[in-house]
Design a protein around this motif. Structure first.
Motif, PDB file in Angstrom:
ATOM      1  N   ASN A   1       1.230  -0.986   0.117  1.00 40.55           N
ATOM      2  CA  ASN A   1      -0.200   0.633  -0.065  1.00 40.55           C
ATOM      3  C   ASN A   1       1.087   1.188  -0.392  1.00 40.55           C
ATOM      4  OD1 ASN A   1      -1.857  -1.862   0.113  1.00 40.55           O
ATOM      5  ND2 ASN A   1      -2.668  -1.609   1.817  1.00 40.55           N
ATOM      6  N   LYS A   2       2.285   0.621   0.667  1.00 42.08           N
ATOM      7  CA  LYS A   2       2.738   2.183   1.065  1.00 42.08           C
ATOM      8  C   LYS A   2       3.697   2.543  -0.818  1.00 42.08           C
ATOM      9  CE  LYS A   2       3.735   2.053   5.639  1.00 42.08           C
ATOM     10  NZ  LYS A   2       4.895   2.052   6.664  1.00 42.08           N
ATOM     11  N   LYS A   3       3.477   1.155  -1.827  1.00 42.65           N
ATOM     12  CA  LYS A   3       4.931   1.668  -2.472  1.00 42.65           C
ATOM     13  C   LYS A   3       5.149   3.070  -3.945  1.00 42.65           C
ATOM     14  CE  LYS A   3       5.678  -0.743  -6.341  1.00 42.65           C
ATOM     15  NZ  LYS A   3       5.722  -1.951  -7.449  1.00 42.65           N
ATOM     16  N   ASN A   4       3.299   3.010  -3.666  1.00 43.47           N
ATOM     17  CA  ASN A   4       3.211   5.144  -4.361  1.00 43.47           C
ATOM     18  C   ASN A   4       3.528   6.226  -3.812  1.00 43.47           C
ATOM     19  OD1 ASN A   4       2.704   3.074  -7.409  1.00 43.47           O
ATOM     20  ND2 ASN A   4       1.090   3.111  -6.120  1.00 43.47           N
ATOM     21  N   ILE A   5       3.720   5.450  -2.095  1.00 45.15           N
ATOM     22  CA  ILE A   5       3.444   6.948  -1.425  1.00 45.15           C
ATOM     23  C   ILE A   5       4.701   7.073  -1.008  1.00 45.15           C
ATOM     24  CG2 ILE A   5       2.241   7.432   0.635  1.00 45.15           C
ATOM     25  CD1 ILE A   5       0.763   5.751   0.653  1.00 45.15           C
ATOM     26  N   ILE A   6       5.702   6.578  -0.734  1.00 44.21           N
ATOM     27  CA  ILE A   6       6.866   6.135  -0.233  1.00 44.21           C
ATOM     28  C   ILE A   6       7.844   6.581  -1.442  1.00 44.21           C
ATOM     29  CG2 ILE A   6       6.466   5.476   2.228  1.00 44.21           C
ATOM     30  CD1 ILE A   6       7.929   3.203   0.950  1.00 44.21           C
ATOM     31  N   SER A   7       8.867   6.876  -1.093  1.00 42.62           N
ATOM     32  CA  SER A   7      10.115   7.089  -2.197  1.00 42.62           C
ATOM     33  C   SER A   7      11.030   5.392  -2.472  1.00 42.62           C
ATOM     34  CB  SER A   7      11.034   7.978  -1.558  1.00 42.62           C
ATOM     35  OG  SER A   7      11.924   7.130  -0.530  1.00 42.62           O
TER      36      SER A   7
ATOM     37  N   GLU B   1      13.368   4.666  -2.621  1.00 42.34           N
ATOM     38  CA  GLU B   1      15.309   4.121  -1.398  1.00 42.34           C
ATOM     39  C   GLU B   1      14.198   3.360  -0.186  1.00 42.34           C
ATOM     40  OE1 GLU B   1      17.546   6.300  -0.444  1.00 42.34           O
ATOM     41  OE2 GLU B   1      18.152   7.325  -2.431  1.00 42.34           O
ATOM     42  N   ALA B   2      13.018   3.988  -0.039  1.00 46.41           N
ATOM     43  CA  ALA B   2      12.594   3.842   1.450  1.00 46.41           C
ATOM     44  C   ALA B   2      11.842   2.658   1.932  1.00 46.41           C
ATOM     45  CB  ALA B   2      11.575   4.586   2.450  1.00 46.41           C
ATOM     46  N   TYR B   3      11.237   2.530   0.120  1.00 44.02           N
ATOM     47  CA  TYR B   3       9.658   1.045  -0.427  1.00 44.02           C
ATOM     48  C   TYR B   3      11.220  -0.421  -0.647  1.00 44.02           C
ATOM     49  CZ  TYR B   3       7.758  -2.249  -3.114  1.00 44.02           C
ATOM     50  OH  TYR B   3       7.436  -3.362  -3.423  1.00 44.02           O
ATOM     51  N   ASN B   4      12.326  -0.029  -0.494  1.00 38.98           N
ATOM     52  CA  ASN B   4      13.511  -0.767  -0.581  1.00 38.98           C
ATOM     53  C   ASN B   4      13.568  -1.175   0.217  1.00 38.98           C
ATOM     54  OD1 ASN B   4      12.890  -1.296  -3.545  1.00 38.98           O
ATOM     55  ND2 ASN B   4      14.756   0.852  -3.911  1.00 38.98           N
ATOM     56  N   LYS B   5      14.507  -0.572   1.082  1.00 37.03           N
ATOM     57  CA  LYS B   5      14.887  -0.542   2.473  1.00 37.03           C
ATOM     58  C   LYS B   5      13.500  -1.623   3.193  1.00 37.03           C
ATOM     59  CE  LYS B   5      17.501   3.042   3.806  1.00 37.03           C
ATOM     60  NZ  LYS B   5      17.820   4.724   4.398  1.00 37.03           N
ATOM     61  N   GLU B   6      12.327  -0.857   3.139  1.00 35.99           N
ATOM     62  CA  GLU B   6      11.198  -1.776   3.976  1.00 35.99           C
ATOM     63  C   GLU B   6      10.902  -2.997   3.269  1.00 35.99           C
ATOM     64  OE1 GLU B   6       7.347  -0.026   4.287  1.00 35.99           O
ATOM     65  OE2 GLU B   6       8.213   1.831   5.115  1.00 35.99           O
ATOM     66  N   VAL B   7      11.091  -3.110   2.189  1.00 39.56           N
ATOM     67  CA  VAL B   7      11.177  -4.880   1.209  1.00 39.56           C
ATOM     68  C   VAL B   7      11.983  -5.330   1.995  1.00 39.56           C
ATOM     69  CG1 VAL B   7      11.382  -6.504  -0.549  1.00 39.56           C
ATOM     70  CG2 VAL B   7      10.365  -4.206  -0.646  1.00 39.56           C
ATOM     71  N   ILE B   8      13.516  -4.845   1.954  1.00 38.33           N
ATOM     72  CA  ILE B   8      14.858  -6.071   2.504  1.00 38.33           C
ATOM     73  C   ILE B   8      14.691  -6.327   3.660  1.00 38.33           C
ATOM     74  CG2 ILE B   8      17.087  -5.939   2.750  1.00 38.33           C
ATOM     75  CD1 ILE B   8      17.388  -3.967   0.624  1.00 38.33           C
ATOM     76  N   THR B   9      13.722  -5.243   4.255  1.00 37.66           N
ATOM     77  CA  THR B   9      13.479  -5.493   6.108  1.00 37.66           C
ATOM     78  C   THR B   9      12.561  -6.760   6.036  1.00 37.66           C
ATOM     79  OG1 THR B   9      14.226  -3.644   6.807  1.00 37.66           O
ATOM     80  CG2 THR B   9      12.693  -5.210   8.359  1.00 37.66           C
ATOM     81  N   PHE B  10      11.673  -6.747   5.177  1.00 33.49           N
ATOM     82  CA  PHE B  10      10.429  -7.697   5.112  1.00 33.49           C
ATOM     83  C   PHE B  10      11.433  -9.169   5.315  1.00 33.49           C
ATOM     84  CE2 PHE B  10       7.616 -10.108   2.115  1.00 33.49           C
ATOM     85  CZ  PHE B  10       6.353 -10.027   3.322  1.00 33.49           C
ATOM     86  N   ARG B  11      11.764  -9.108   3.989  1.00 32.83           N
ATOM     87  CA  ARG B  11      12.838 -10.146   3.147  1.00 32.83           C
ATOM     88  C   ARG B  11      13.593 -11.176   4.344  1.00 32.83           C
ATOM     89  NH1 ARG B  11      14.416  -8.195  -2.708  1.00 32.83           N
ATOM     90  NH2 ARG B  11      12.038  -8.474  -3.890  1.00 32.83           N
ATOM     91  N   LYS B  12      13.996 -10.316   4.871  1.00 30.73           N
ATOM     92  CA  LYS B  12      14.792 -10.527   6.575  1.00 30.73           C
ATOM     93  C   LYS B  12      13.785 -11.584   8.130  1.00 30.73           C
ATOM     94  CE  LYS B  12      18.506  -7.306   6.220  1.00 30.73           C
ATOM     95  NZ  LYS B  12      19.198  -5.909   6.908  1.00 30.73           N
ATOM     96  N   LYS B  13      12.884 -11.052   7.743  1.00 30.57           N
ATOM     97  CA  LYS B  13      12.029 -11.445   8.653  1.00 30.57           C
ATOM     98  C   LYS B  13      11.300 -12.667   7.526  1.00 30.57           C
ATOM     99  CE  LYS B  13      10.917  -7.057  10.718  1.00 30.57           C
ATOM    100  NZ  LYS B  13       9.573  -5.872  10.992  1.00 30.57           N
ATOM    101  N   VAL B  14      11.341 -12.800   6.679  1.00 24.68           N
ATOM    102  CA  VAL B  14      10.747 -14.051   5.913  1.00 24.68           C
ATOM    103  C   VAL B  14      11.555 -14.675   6.509  1.00 24.68           C
ATOM    104  CG1 VAL B  14       9.878 -15.430   4.130  1.00 24.68           C
ATOM    105  CG2 VAL B  14       9.118 -12.809   4.463  1.00 24.68           C
ATOM    106  N   VAL B  15      12.966 -15.018   6.303  1.00 22.67           N
ATOM    107  CA  VAL B  15      13.962 -15.871   6.252  1.00 22.67           C
ATOM    108  C   VAL B  15      13.628 -16.288   8.212  1.00 22.67           C
ATOM    109  CG1 VAL B  15      16.566 -15.678   6.386  1.00 22.67           C
ATOM    110  CG2 VAL B  15      15.061 -15.000   4.311  1.00 22.67           C
ATOM    111  N   GLU B  16      13.704 -15.196   8.546  1.00 23.45           N
ATOM    112  CA  GLU B  16      14.365 -15.476  10.428  1.00 23.45           C
ATOM    113  C   GLU B  16      13.079 -16.516  10.367  1.00 23.45           C
ATOM    114  OE1 GLU B  16      13.991 -11.892  12.366  1.00 23.45           O
ATOM    115  OE2 GLU B  16      16.403 -11.526  11.713  1.00 23.45           O
ATOM    116  N   LEU B  17      11.426 -16.162  10.286  1.00 29.56           N
ATOM    117  CA  LEU B  17      10.220 -17.087  10.330  1.00 29.56           C
ATOM    118  C   LEU B  17      10.857 -18.158   9.962  1.00 29.56           C
ATOM    119  CD1 LEU B  17       7.466 -17.170  11.289  1.00 29.56           C
ATOM    120  CD2 LEU B  17       6.324 -16.718   9.178  1.00 29.56           C
TER     121      LEU B  17
END
Length: 170
Positions: free
Chosen positions: A76-82, A84-100
Motif C-alpha cells: 500500500n505504501k509503494k506509490n506513497i513513499i520513495s 529508497e524507503a520502499y526498498n529498505k522496507e522490502v529488504i527488512t520484510f525479506r529478512k523477517k521472512v527468512v527469520e520465520l
C-alpha cells in the motif's frame, strides 16, 4: 538311460534322508501403535505431543499473519513513499521472512527430537514389562504386527500386554 536312472535313485535316497524340523519356540506378535495409543502412559504422551504441536502451529500462524499484514502495508505504501524507503522496507520484510522460515525449521527439528525422546521413554518403560510377560508365558519372540502378513489370532498378544502395561505403570 542308466545314468538318468542312477541320478533319480540317488536323488530319491537323498530326499528320503531330509528331516523336517518343527520348532517348539512360541512366536507371537503385538501392535505397538495400538499399545501406545491405548495405554495410559501412551495417551499422556500423545496429549503432550499434540499440545506442543498445536502451540507451535498457533505461534507460527500468528507470526505468518503478522508478515502478511506487513506485506500488505508495504504494498500500500509503494506509490506513497520513495523508492529508497520502499526498498529498505522490502529488504527488512525479506529478512523477517527468512527469520520465520528459520524459526519454522528449528521448531520442526525440536518437535521431532521431543517426539523421538518421548517415544524412547515409553519404549524404555514398557520393554521390561513385555520382557517379563515373555518370561512368564514362555514366549521366545515377539514381532511388531506391521511386519506380519498373516497370523493366528491366538498369536496376537496386544491386548494382554496392554493390560499388563496399564497395571504395571499406574
Amino acid at each position: 538311460m542308466s545314468c538318468f536312472n542312477k541320478f533319480i535313485i540317488i536323488a530319491f535316497l537323498l530326499l528320503m534322508n531330509c528331516n523336517v524340523s518343527y520348532s517348539n519356540e512360541k512366536i507371537a506378535f503385538i501392535d505397538i501403535d495400538y499399545i501406545i495409543k491405548n495405554s495410559e502412559i501412551g495417551k499422556k504422551m500423545l496429549i503432550n505431543i499434540n499440545d506442543l504441536d498445536n502451540k507451535n502451529v498457533n505461534n507460527l500462524k500468528k507470526k505468518d499473519n503478522m508478515l502478511k499484514n506487513l506485506e500488505t502495508e508495504i504494498r500500500n505504501k509503494k506509490n506513497i513513499i520513495s523508492n529508497e524507503a520502499y526498498n529498505k522496507e522490502v529488504i527488512t520484510f525479506r529478512k523477517k521472512v527468512v527469520e520465520l522460515n528459520g524459526e519454522k525449521n528449528n521448531l520442526v527439528k525440536e518437535f521431532n527430537e521431543y517426539k523421538k525422546k518421548e517415544l524412547q521413554n515409553i519404549f524404555d518403560q514398557i520393554s521390561p514389562i513385555i520382557s517379563d510377560y515373555m518370561d512368564k508365558n514362555s514366549v521366545s519372540i515377539i514381532l511388531d504386527s506391521k511386519n506380519i502378513f498373516i497370523g493366528k489370532v491366538n498369536s496376537d498378544l496386544t491386548k494382554d500386554i496392554l493390560i499388563e502395561i496399564n497395571r504395571e505403570l499406574n
